[in-house]
Design an enzyme around this catalytic site. Structure first.
Site, PDB file in Angstrom:
ATOM      1  N   TYR A 108       0.748  -1.248  -0.044  1.00 21.03           N
ATOM      2  CA  TYR A 108      -0.002   0.064  -0.019  1.00 21.03           C
ATOM      3  C   TYR A 108       0.872   1.280   0.003  1.00 21.03           C
ATOM      4  O   TYR A 108       2.104   1.131   0.323  1.00 21.03           O
ATOM      5  CB  TYR A 108      -0.921   0.039   1.287  1.00 21.03           C
ATOM      6  CG  TYR A 108      -0.421  -0.091   2.591  1.00 21.03           C
ATOM      7  CD1 TYR A 108       0.338   0.991   2.973  1.00 21.03           C
ATOM      8  CD2 TYR A 108      -0.971  -1.166   3.333  1.00 21.03           C
ATOM      9  CE1 TYR A 108       0.492   0.831   4.616  1.00 21.03           C
ATOM     10  CE2 TYR A 108      -0.517  -1.017   4.640  1.00 21.03           C
ATOM     11  CZ  TYR A 108       0.264  -0.173   5.245  1.00 21.03           C
ATOM     12  OH  TYR A 108       0.626  -0.348   6.327  1.00 21.03           O
ATOM     13  N   CYS A 109       0.274   2.179  -0.342  1.00 18.48           N
ATOM     14  CA  CYS A 109       0.939   3.563  -0.755  1.00 18.48           C
ATOM     15  C   CYS A 109       2.440   3.223  -1.302  1.00 18.48           C
ATOM     16  O   CYS A 109       3.373   3.897  -0.758  1.00 18.48           O
ATOM     17  CB  CYS A 109       1.285   4.347   0.566  1.00 18.48           C
ATOM     18  SG  CYS A 109       1.690   5.925   0.401  1.00 18.48           S
TER      19      CYS A 109
END
EC number: 2.3.1.204
Length: 275
Positions: free
Chosen positions: A146-147
């Protein structure tokens, strides 16, 4: 060779890693903006701030454009998380009691601090903190995390940290979240489900990450099961002590507080509009 930004004549340490549930992540954004202004003006020394927030999902601006955002946020709330929107770049990340955040706030140099130099300084800090463990910390995008970004930090291909930057009024804040304890995969699975619910198969201009939980892990899983937020704090302080003539502990000063209060109101207002 350019002198490392890690070396500062004086490092001010603001430790907010044990303030508990009452400490709101939106306050953190307002504090870093305040420090950027004072460090940028030369009225405060270079500052390292550490912070932990409980049960918080920090969304990026792009996340607020998900077609079914409300349903995604309700899902996070059903798990006991609060969703807020950050004021720097990036996408959704999980903050909890096992995630240590570090902000390094520098004054701009005369020639200006190149954006990669800010990232490289944080990478240098983390490598020095963990050099006693003989692990190879790599900075490259971890697809499936994620990110994701080019300065994802990983060991053996598993991401444990991400770095962002914020520049304001001649101050530069380089921020990292370190997954210290707990399960990196479980955190990633929360974000995977958030995107599934927020997208529901809809086509969007922006391509959201296809999160694969197995791409993420914590430092306790990767390096040493005995690591805690407190032991990593100690590694940070020991490392900065070697990189400076003087380190000292502090909180926001009387001069900084009025600007913090203004910034906090602005951050709250912005967050309400974004969600």
């Amino acid at each position: 060779m350019t002198e490392s930004l890690l070396y500062q004549p004086s490092w001010r340490i603001i430790d907010q890693s044990s303030l508990g549930y009452q400490f709101d992540a939106l306050q953190s954004f307002a504090i870093d903006d305040t420090l950027c202004a004072f460090v940028g003006k030369g009225e405060s020394p270079a500052t390292a701030r550490t912070w932990v927030h409980h049960q918080t999902i920090v969304l990026g601006i792009q996340d607020t454009k998900l077609p079914f955002l409300d349903e995604g946020v309700k899902f996070l709330e059903s798990l006991g998380y609060r969703a807020i929107v950050r004021n720097s770049g990036g996408l959704a990340v999980v903050l909890d009691e096992g995630v240590l955040n570090i902000s390094l706030i520098f004054p701009e140099t005369e020639k200006g601090i190149d954006i990669n130099r800010g990232y490289d300084t944080m990478l240098e800090l983390i490598r020095k903190m963990f050099e006693g463990y003989e692990v190879d910390i790599v900075a490259r995008e971890i697809i499936g995390s994620y990110c994701p970004g080019s300065y994802d930090l990983s060991i053996d291909g598993k991401k444990f940290a991400g770095i962002s930057q914020r520049r304001l009024r001649n101050g530069v804040a380089v921020q990292i979240y370190l997954g210290v304890t707990g399960s990196g995969a479980e955190r990633a699975d929360i974000i995977r489900q958030f995107y599934d619910i927020g997208l529901q198969g809809a086509e969007t201009k922006f391509v959201y990450p296809d999160v694969k939980p197995e791409t993420m892990a914590s430092l306790a899983e990767l390096v040493d099961p005995n690591l805690t937020v407190q032991t990593v704090m100690l590694l940070l302080l020991q490392t900065l002590k070697k990189e400076s003539e003087h380190i000292f502990a502090s909180q926001l000063t009387g001069e900084e507080m009025p600007l913090f209060e203004q910034n906090y109101v602005r951050v709250l207002d912005r967050n309400e509009k974004a969600l």
